[in-house]
Scaffold this active site. Structure first.
Site, short mmCIF file in Angstrom:
data_model
loop_
_atom_site.label_atom_id
_atom_site.label_comp_id
_atom_site.label_asym_id
_atom_site.label_seq_id
_atom_site.Cartn_x
_atom_site.Cartn_y
_atom_site.Cartn_z
N GLU A 264 5.74 4.90 -5.05
CA GLU A 264 4.50 5.55 -4.64
C GLU A 264 3.51 5.31 -5.76
OE1 GLU A 264 4.54 9.89 -4.31
OE2 GLU A 264 2.44 9.54 -4.76
N CYS A 301 -1.65 12.55 -6.71
CA CYS A 301 -1.75 11.31 -5.96
C CYS A 301 -2.58 11.52 -4.69
CB CYS A 301 -0.37 10.78 -5.62
SG CYS A 301 0.73 12.08 -5.12
#
Ligand code: NAP
Length: 524
Positions: A264, A301
């Site tokens: 990720e 994120c």
């Protein structure tokens, strides 16, 4: 519980000659103790131990594995205040935030324990034999999922608990039946060691083979690279920078036996402000947006890094409210001096960009490594000429894109890279436009949000924390929620096997579980 600065190779605490220290980002001072850094010998030992543990651990029944996850959760809670206190010293994150993160960490371990007991994750499919079928008989086919093997997990800097040593990747891999070797993040080795002590105690309490878990610390790329290259490692979980994720993907794909890397990496999480929503409450939206943008100094994120709207007076009202809100947010310390410096560099690029206008800055920071919020604006057609404006700036920095019309808005959206999230603020009158945009957003992102903000990721069964590259390396997966177990499993089919040779879950007298029988879905 004291922090010794040692590695865990299984249950054994190991010291090495090569050491490093964590840095308190609040003071810039080194923290005690010095931490041993793992080298090739420790990688080798941990990987072989994990491989030897795999054979027993993969066959452990689901309830025993669930009890192990629950034991880890209990042991983490038993660490008490020391855990958030050490986390605070190493990351600068407030104690209350870390206490919340601990609750999330133990909550996700327990959620995986519950999931294991449902048996749904086994993915059982049974196509019974059709001996009379014409022109050819069908054999008896039985499918279940099995674990891949030892998994290397890279702890994330921005979640010292929930995405680190016992975080989501570790919980998913252990639930799947895979031993885990964590490459601890060098920013919070003491926090990582405390959590590792909890896991090792749980391994002992549950009488599991010690190789089920190891923690290797270090601050050189050689450690992470060596771990991913080791033939005993069968999959990788990673959260961090695009450069780091890509480097590990390259190493994994060039091995004699390539392996999957679930990385990720980078996402700017576009938020669309449609005209009806702005007309209904531009001021309130501007204020709420700044709350999301500055949460955790923007070090999520899912931070909303790009806003898009059709230009007009309502956008000015939104900007005025956002500016006022941002000027009231005191800059707080960022996770590491390195992350602070990368943030300053990213903001500096936007400040110096001829097509970008500065709308607002947060107050002057008091501390050396504090992240000062930054809000910028750019016209849609200028952004299309200068796509680097969309590069992720990790921290509380966002760009508002003023689009001349729907055509330009669509064009900008088409130029977006893959995203973890896309958010749509829509109200009365926006339905037709929203309906036209949703298929495009579905192509771009793993999670679509209506009338909310992307920060805050629920750990649940339906959550998707994933998305097309570069949000993740594999948009078919999620790193949050119970579906994340799928990353560490693969299907195996047994053809015409007698009961005595079948795995227990596929036998004719197996306890009922959700499965597909001859194509039809059946509950337990
Ligand atoms: P990072 O530099 O990617 O590091 C993450 C982990 O990967 C560390 O353990 C690092 O270990 C290892 N690593 C990095 N590059 C490697 C390579 N080439 N070979 C082997 N191992 C490698 O991320 P970070 O330290 O957390 O933060 C730096 C930047 O990452 C931030 O400024 C931000 O842009 C981004 N970030 C993104 C997210 C997100 O959620 N998407 C989260 C955190 C950070 P060593 O450095 O010890 O080798």
């Amino acid at each position: 519980m004291p922090v010794y600065g040692k590695l865990f190779i299984g249950a054994r605490q190991v010291a090495t000659a090569d050491t490093f220290k964590a840095v308190d980002p609040q003071s810039g001072e080194s923290l005690k103790p010095a931490f041993s850094a793992a080298g090739p010998a420790e990688i080798e030992e941990a990987c072989e131990l994990a491989w030897s543990a795999f054979h027993d651990y993969r066959d452990l029944d689901a309830d025993a594995r669930a009890r192990f996850l629950e034991a880890i959760a209990d042991e983490i809670v038993a660490l008490g205040d020391e855990l958030p206190e050490r986390g605070n010293a190493e990351s600068g994150l407030p104690i209350a935030r870390l206490a919340g993160e601990r609750a999330r960490t133990v909550g996700q371990l327990r959620l995986f324990a519950d999931e294991l007991r449902t048996g749904g994750w086994l993915g059982i499919r049974i196509d019974p034999a059709l001996p009379e079928r014409e022109p050819l008989p069908r054999p008896d086919l039985r499918q279940r999922k099995m674990p891949l093997g030892p998994v290397a997990v890279f702890g994330a800097s921005n979640f010292p608990l929930a995405f680190s040593v016992a975080g989501g990747d570790t919980a998913a891999a252990l639930a799947a039946g895979c031993p885990v070797i964590v490459k601890g993040h060098s920013a919070h080795p003491g926090t990582g060691e405390l959590v590792a002590q909890a896991i090792v105690t749980a391994v002992k309490r549950c009488s599991l083979p010690e190789g089920v878990f190891s923690l290797l610390n270090g601050n050189s790329h050689a450690l992470g690279g060596g771990l991913v290259a080791h033939p005993r490692i069968k999959a990788v979980g990673f959260t961090g920078s695009r450069a780091g994720g890509r480097a590990l993907m390259k190493i994994a794909s060039e091995r004699p036996e390539p392996i999957p890397v679930y990385a990720e990496m980078s996402s700017i999480n576009p938020v669309l402000l449609l005209p009806g929503a702005l007309a209904a409450g531009a001021g309130a939206l501007g204020k709420a947006f700044v709350g999301s943008m500055t949460l955790g100094v923007g070090q999520f994120c899912t931070n909303p890094g790009l806003l898009l709207a059709l230009d007009g007076e309502e956008v000015d009202r939104f900007v005025a409210a956002a500016r006022e809100a941002l000027q009231a947010v005191e800059p707080a310390v960022m996770l590491t001096p390195g992350i602070h410096s990368a943030y300053e560099k990213g903001v500096g690029k936007l400040l110096g960009h001829p097509k970008v206008q500065v709308l607002a800055r947060g107050p002057e920071p008091q501390g050396k490594y504090c992240g000062r919020g930054a809000l910028f604006s750019v016209k849609g057609d200028d952004l299309l000429q200068s796509p680097e404006i969309m590069d992720e700036v990790f921290g509380a920095s966002s760009v508002i894109v003023r689009c001349a019309g729907e055509k330009e808005l669509v064009e900008v959206l088409e130029h977006l890279e893959g995203q973890l999230t896309a958010t749509l603020h829509a109200a009365e009158g926006d339905e037709a436009l929203a309906t036209r945009l949703i298929p495009l957003l579905e192509r771009k992102a793993g999670r679509l949000i209506a009338n909310g903000w992307p920060t805050g990721v629920e750990v649940s069964h339906a959550m998707v924390h994933g998305g097309p590259f570069p949000a993740t390396s594999d948009g078919r997966s999620t790193s949050v929620g119970t579906l994340s177990i799928e990353r560490f499993l693969r299907p195996v089919c047994y053809q015409d096997f007698p009961d005595a040779l079948l795995p227990e879950s596929l036998r004719r007298d197996a306890p009922p579980r959700p499965h597909r029988f001859d194509g039809a879905y059946r509950a337990a």
